[in-house]
Design an enzyme around this catalytic site. Structure first.
Site, PDB file in Angstrom:
ATOM      1  N   GLU A  70       0.825  -1.215   0.000  1.00 37.64           N
ATOM      2  CA  GLU A  70       0.000   0.000   0.000  1.00 37.64           C
ATOM      3  C   GLU A  70       0.855   1.260   0.000  1.00 37.64           C
ATOM      4  OE1 GLU A  70      -3.587   0.254   2.097  1.00 37.64           O
ATOM      5  OE2 GLU A  70      -4.058  -1.866   1.918  1.00 37.64           O
ATOM      6  N   HIS A 109      -5.154   2.071   0.565  1.00 40.13           N
ATOM      7  CA  HIS A 109      -4.464   2.941  -0.393  1.00 40.13           C
ATOM      8  C   HIS A 109      -4.306   2.224  -1.727  1.00 40.13           C
ATOM      9  CE1 HIS A 109      -3.537   4.419   3.563  1.00 40.13           C
ATOM     10  NE2 HIS A 109      -3.191   5.576   3.047  1.00 40.13           N
ATOM     11  N   LYS A 167     -10.484   5.679   6.216  1.00 42.25           N
ATOM     12  CA  LYS A 167      -9.608   6.474   5.351  1.00 42.25           C
ATOM     13  C   LYS A 167      -9.321   5.758   4.035  1.00 42.25           C
ATOM     14  CE  LYS A 167      -4.914   8.211   4.851  1.00 42.25           C
ATOM     15  NZ  LYS A 167      -3.517   7.880   5.081  1.00 42.25           N
TER      16      LYS A 167
END
Length: 252
Positions: free
Chosen positions: A88, A145, A172
């Site tokens: 990530e 991510h 997130k």
């Protein structure tokens, strides 16, 4: 739907203007503390210690010593501790067990206010870490991510909602745009997820084309944005003094 703010030391995520975080990327204890001093002088809301950059991270004693010194240097600034895995965009390749071992050490050392836990890992171990964090009163920011692409809006929302369903305090997601349509997709997903979830969400579209997402959180619903004081930890981060002015100019 009314927003439930999440308290991280003396700031509240999800209420008011987006908060500003600045990363520490030092490789040694001395470098970590030097960066911390410079960052503390710039007065961000949160300091993110990217422990995947820290050379001593697999040595529990080295981590705890540095974490204590860092806590002392930061004073009352909120601290988020993040081990970003290689897949990530992080610095170090670790096995699942080693990754969770580090997460457990971070929580049990009690030197951080919040911890980043990546979504795409072993489910049983994630649930165990979330439980440990809850008991220790450490805020969990769950993350994902994608450095290659921007998933479709529905997929971004599903991912953010899954994090909250797991029991994370904050969800997130950071994605890489290939074009402006991708940035719009991320902003639309943020806007909808933010209004459908009671917990705060943090999103960003990375790189230069995505910079607009780092300054428009108040309008679209992202609770935190990442700035630089010195070294960046992801493409598209903006120097803190510029970002502060951008957020001020775009305040609602």
């Amino acid at each position: 739907m009314s927003k439930q703010g999440v308290k991280v030391r003396n700031i509240v995520l999800g209420q008011g203007r987006p908060k500003i975080a600045v990363p520490i990327t030092g490789k040694t204890k001395a470098a970590v503390l030097q960066q911390a001093e410079e960052i503390a002088n710039a007065k961000p809301d949160i300091v993110e210690w990217r422990i995947d950059f820290f050379e001593g991270i697999t040595d529990k004693t080295a981590y705890i010593e540095t974490a204590k010194a860092l806590r002392a240097t930061l004073g009352d600034l909120a601290l988020l501790t993040t081990f970003r895995t290689k897949g990530e965009g992080g610095e170090l390749l670790l096995s699942e067990n080693d990754y969770f071992g580090i997460c457990k050490t971070v929580i049990s050392a009690q030197q951080t206010d919040a911890i980043d836990v990546e979504l795409y890992h072993d489910e049983t171990q994630i649930k165990s870490i979330l439980q440990q964090a809850k008991v220790a009163n450490v805020v969990v920011i769950m993350s994902n991510h994608d450095f290659n692409a921007t998933p479709a809006k529905a997929e971004i929302k599903t991912c953010l909602k899954k994090m909250i369903a797991y029991g994370a305090d904050v969800a997130k997601m950071a994605v890489m745009p290939q074009n402006t349509a991708d940035v719009l997709e991320l902003l639309a997903a943020t806007n909808e997820a933010s209004s459908e979830l009671t917990q705060p969400v943090i999103t960003m579209s990375m790189g230069n084309i995505g910079k607009v997402s780092r300054i428009s959180g108040e309008a679209f619903g992202s609770a935190l944005t990442f700035a630089t004081v010195g070294a960046a930890s992801a493409p598209g981060q903006i120097p803190i003094q510029n970002l502060r002015q951008d957020l001020e100019d775009l305040k609602l």
